[in-house]
Enzyme design. Structure first.
Site, mmCIF file in Angstrom:
data_model
loop_
_atom_site.group_PDB
_atom_site.id
_atom_site.type_symbol
_atom_site.label_atom_id
_atom_site.label_comp_id
_atom_site.label_asym_id
_atom_site.label_seq_id
_atom_site.Cartn_x
_atom_site.Cartn_y
_atom_site.Cartn_z
ATOM 1 C CG ASP A 1 9.758 1.446 11.731
ATOM 2 O OD1 ASP A 1 8.736 1.153 12.384
ATOM 3 O OD2 ASP A 1 10.121 2.625 11.524
ATOM 4 C CB SER B 1 0.072 8.114 16.967
ATOM 5 O OG SER B 1 0.634 6.863 17.313
ATOM 6 C CE LYS C 1 9.607 6.371 12.407
ATOM 7 N NZ LYS C 1 9.169 5.261 11.561
ATOM 8 C CB THR D 1 6.045 8.734 14.602
ATOM 9 O OG1 THR D 1 5.596 8.508 13.252
ATOM 10 C CG2 THR D 1 5.250 9.884 15.211
ATOM 11 N N GLY E 1 0.039 -2.263 5.829
ATOM 12 C CA GLY E 1 0.906 -1.539 6.766
ATOM 13 C C GLY E 1 0.542 -1.755 8.227
ATOM 14 N N GLY F 1 12.872 7.175 1.999
ATOM 15 C CA GLY F 1 12.881 7.872 3.287
ATOM 16 C C GLY F 1 13.279 6.922 4.400
ATOM 17 N N GLY F 2 13.001 7.314 5.640
ATOM 18 C CA GLY F 2 13.414 6.508 6.791
ATOM 19 C C GLY F 2 12.821 5.108 6.766
ATOM 20 C CB ALA F 3 9.384 3.842 6.290
ATOM 21 N N GLY G 1 10.420 4.320 -2.746
ATOM 22 C CA GLY G 1 10.626 5.256 -1.650
ATOM 23 C C GLY G 1 12.047 5.144 -1.145
#
Ligand code: NAP
Length: 273
Positions: A108, A20, A71, A67, A240, A135-137, A133
Site C-alpha cells: 500500500d 473487491s 491486515k 484486506t 484511490g 487506521g492501517g491505510a 485518518g
C-alpha cells in the site's frame, strides 16, 4: 483462459470481500501475459484467519492479498515480515516463503507513492502533508510520505491513534480547513466518502486551495464527492484507484516475478467500477 492441473491460484482474503476489485485487476493481468494463474476472493471470518492461512499455504496458494479487517491479524501467522510491515504494523501482500508458509509485505505504501508520482509533481522532502485518518491505510501512507522526507500533520476521530503518528490537528472541519491552508498535500485515509453523494461534513473543504495536491485513497465508482469538490476548487487530485492499481502491480511482481501489465490492470479496474 483454461484452468488445468498446472493453474496457480492467488487471491484475496477479507470479510466481506465480494466487493473487491482485485480479482478483475489480477485476472486481467494474468490474461495479458498469458500466465496460467487465477485470482479469487476468499471470504474469511475474523476467527478463521489462522486456519485459512495454514490451509491456503498447505494447498499451494501462490500469493495472497489481505484486506479489511485482516491486515494486522495475518502478521503472527507469517514466517517473516518486510521492513514496511514492521514499521506500519499491517500487511496487504503475502508471498509463499518456499517453506510451506508466507512472508508478509505491505505494498500500500509504495502503491500510494506511485499513484502520487503519476498524478502530480511534488518534492516531498520540502513538503508538509496533512494525513486524515490513523487506521492501517493511514499508517502506510504516513510511512510512505516520511520515507521521502515529508513533514506530517495527522488528524483522526480517535485522537490517541493520530498522536501515535505525529503532531495532531483536531478532527473537525474547521480545524482541518485551517490546517489545509499551510500544507502542500492533503490525504484522506479515513473510510469517509465510501457512501453517499454529499461531501462528508468532517472533511475539510473551504481550506483547500487551487494548485494544492489533494488525494483520497477511498475509491468508488465515479470517484468520491470530496475529491470532486477539491477538483472544482482547482486542486490537483489523486484518486484511490491509482493506489489500488499500483499496490496490486507491486504484489503481482512479487508473486509472479513478471513485469506487471499496468495498462491492462488499469483498464480492468475502470471496467469494474
Ligand atoms: P481502518 O484501519 O479500519 O481505519 C479506518 C479509518 O477511518 C480510521 O482512521 C477511522 O477512525 C476512520 N473512520 C471510520 N469511520 C469514520 C467515521 N464515521 N468518521 C470519522 N472517521 C472514521 O481502515 P483502513 O485499512 O485504514 O482503510 C481506510 C479506507 O482506505 C477504506 O475506505 C479502504 O477501502 C481505503 N483503502 C484504499 C486503498 C487503496 O488502494 N486505494 C488501500 C487501503 C485502504 P477511528 O480510528 O476513529 O476509528
Amino acid at each position: 483462459m483454461t484452468i488445468d492441473g498446472h493453474t496457480k491460484v492467488a487471491g484475496i482474503i477479507g470479510w466481506p470481500v465480494e466487493h473487491s476489485l482485485s480479482p478483475a485487476m489480477h485476472n486481467a493481468a494474468f490474461e495479458a501475459l498469458d500466465l496460467n494463474w487465477v485470482y479469487v476472493a476468499f471470504p474469511v471470518a475474523p476467527e478463521g484467519v489462522g486456519e485459512a492461512l495454514t490451509g491456503l499455504a498447505a494447498a499451494g496458494c501462490a500469493g495472497l492479498n489481505v484486506t479489511i479487517p485482516h491486515k494486522q491479524a495475518v502478521i503472527p501467522y507469517c514466517s517473516s515480515v518486510s521492513d514496511a510491515v514492521e514499521a506500519i504494523g499491517a500487511a496487504n501482500t503475502l508471498i509463499p516463503d518456499g517453506d510451506g508458509g508466507f512472508r508478509a509485505d505491505n505494498t500500500d505504501a509504495a502503491g500510494f507513492l506511485r499513484a502520487l508520482d503519476a498524478a502530480a509533481t511534488i518534492d516531498l522532502s520540502r513538503a508538509q502533508a496533512l494525513v486524515i485518518g490513523a487506521g492501517g491505510a493511514a499508517r502506510a501512507v504516513a510511512w510512505a510520505l516520511r520515507s521521502r522526507g515529508a513533514r506530517l500533520l495527522v488528524s483522526n476521530r480517535t485522537d490517541t491513534k493520530a498522536a501515535a503518528l505525529g503532531p495532531t490537528v483536531p478532527f473537525s472541519a474547521s480545524a482541518l480547513d485551517e490546517a489545509c491552508s499551510s500544507v502542500d498535500l492533503v490525504v484522506n485515509c479515513t473510510s469517509l466518502g465510501l457512501d453517499g453523494d454529499e461531501v462528508p461534513e468532517d472533511l475539510p473543504l473551504d481550506g483547500l486551495r487551487s494548485g494544492q495536491i489533494v488525494a483520497d485513497i477511498v475509491y468508488r465508482p465515479g470517484g468520491t464527492p470530496w475529491l470532486a469538490a477539491a477538483a472544482q476548487r482547482g486542486a490537483i487530485t489523486v484518486d484511490g484507484l491509482g493506489m489500488l492499481l499500483h499496490q496490486g502491480a507491486d504484489s503481482f511482481t512479487q508473486w509472479t516475478g513478471a513485469e506487471p501489465p499496468v495498462e491492462a490492470m488499469k483498464h480492468a479496474l475502470r471496467r469494474a467500477t
